[in-house]
Design an enzyme around this catalytic site. Structure first.
Site: not given
Ligand code: UT7
Length: 346
Positions: A114, A254, A284
């Protein structure tokens, strides 16, 4: 001092849209989760299986040439930032070179996920500053749909396809890319990677079964590094150049997650009106996010505006650039001598 200025911006976005409603039919997710956690509503997908990253990069490059009113033979160097090259080799830059007919150019691909466009922009700027080259094409292009696992809700909601390109030329009026700060730290390489297909795990039935040919991301962990990295480096470049929040006309971040962008803007002390945001429409697109923002906001920028570009990505890689914009409106005036050539050609 000679600086490299951006003198034209081009882009390509596939027409097909993948909406949050579409994704609800594919994995266990919902529009509310995706919008509140990421800011994304839809992304563009290059459905044509015969077309790859070089196609989008070529279209973006052609738009740059059209807008600047120059022929491809004038290009000296082509740098393509991508993590989804058409193939391992030849480089996607070679394919672009042939497709646009840049008969006098040499080129190469640059892999920094990225942050790829920022790394490529900084590299291209050095070529211009050296005085050795006059016109450098810097392209950020990724067909993320080719490495996304559409059964993995953690990642498939995030990414889209697209390309953006800029032309770099010398500027002696004090505008251009005035500073860059770039970082690499590979100690957490496996938090955001694609393990299959390389020399570590050459493609085999086993690598396919293990789904190693898909992008893997530990989202929550990467999020923390991304906030710290992007906000931190944006702060550093402002400090180094004596810029306050008020001095910055635009932040071009980004587009990985709206919450990371909000945190960066807060740290810089700037309001969200100064932030270019198109994550809602494109998701993204990895190396393409920053040039796509430049393309969408080009008409608003004024000569002398202070722009801060900032990115964070897999590697980890991160960085920022301080750019003094070089022209008003959506195209830079074609230089007089080229105008004569164009008129003569009509
Ligand atoms: O581009 C290069 C660098 N990359 C980034 O900068 C990305 C950085 N990370 C992020 O943007 C975020 O971490 C994400 C958008 C990928 C995820 O958001 P988050 O708030 O960190 O969510 P999480 O991974 O902590 O997941 C929270 C919950 C989980 O459920 P439990 O374990 O709390 O029951 C996930 O299983 O949300 C669940 N979950 C979803 N639910 C519905 C994960 N993906 C989804 C989804 N729909 N698509």
């Amino acid at each position: 001092m000679l600086h490299a200025a951006i003198t034209a911006v081009g882009h390509f976005l596939p027409e097909d849209r993948l909406t949050n409603a579409d994704l609800e039919q594919m994995v266990d997710t919902n529009d509310e989760w995706i919008r509140s956690r990421t800011g994304i509503r839809e992304r563009r997908i290059l459905r044509d299986e015969d077309k790859a990253t070089s196609f989008m990069a070529t279209e973006a490059a052609r738009e740059v040439l059209r807008k600047r009113g120059i022929g491809a033979e004038e290009i000296d160097v082509i740098i393509v930032a991508t993590v989804t090259p058409d193939m391992f080799f030849p480089a996607t830059a070679c394919l672009v070179q042939a497709q646009i007919g840049a008969t006098n150019a040499w080129g190469f691909d640059l892999s920094a996920a990225c942050s790829g466009f920022l790394f490529a922009l900084s590299t291209g700027a050095r070529f211009i500053e050296s005085g050795r080259y006059d016109k450098v094409l810097v392209i950020g292009a990724d067909k993320m749909s080719s490495i996304v696992d559409y059964t993995d809700r953690n990642t498939c909601v995030l990414f889209g396809d697209g390309a953006g390109a800029v032309l770099l030329e010398a500027d002696v009026a004090g505008n251009g890319i005035l500073d860059t700060v770039l970082h690499t730290d590979g100690s957490n390489w496996d938090m955001l990677c694609m393990k299959g297909g390389g020399s570590l795990n050459p493609s085999s039935h086993e690598t396919l079964d293990k789904r190693l040919h898909y992008l893997h991301q530990e989202g929550r962990a990467v999020f923390k590094f991304a906030v710290e990295g992007m906000a931190g480096v944006a702060g550093t470049i402002m400090e180094r150049n004596g810029l306050s929040g008020e001095d910055v006309h635009y932040l071009i971040p980004h587009q990985a997650n709206q919450r990371i962008i909000d945190a960066t803007a807060r740290r810089m002390g700037i309001t969200m009106e100064k932030v270019t945001l198109n994550i809602e429409r494109y998701g993204n697109t990895t190396a393409a996010t920053i040039p796509l923002c430049l393309y969408d906001w080009e008409g608003d920028f004024r000569r002398g505006d202070n722009l801060v570009l900032a990115a964070f990505g897999g590697g980890f890689t991160w960085g920022a650039a301080y750019v003094k914009w070089a022209y008003d409106g959506s195209t830079m005036a074609v230089p007089a001598e080229q105008e004569e050539v164009l008129v003569a050609a009509e």
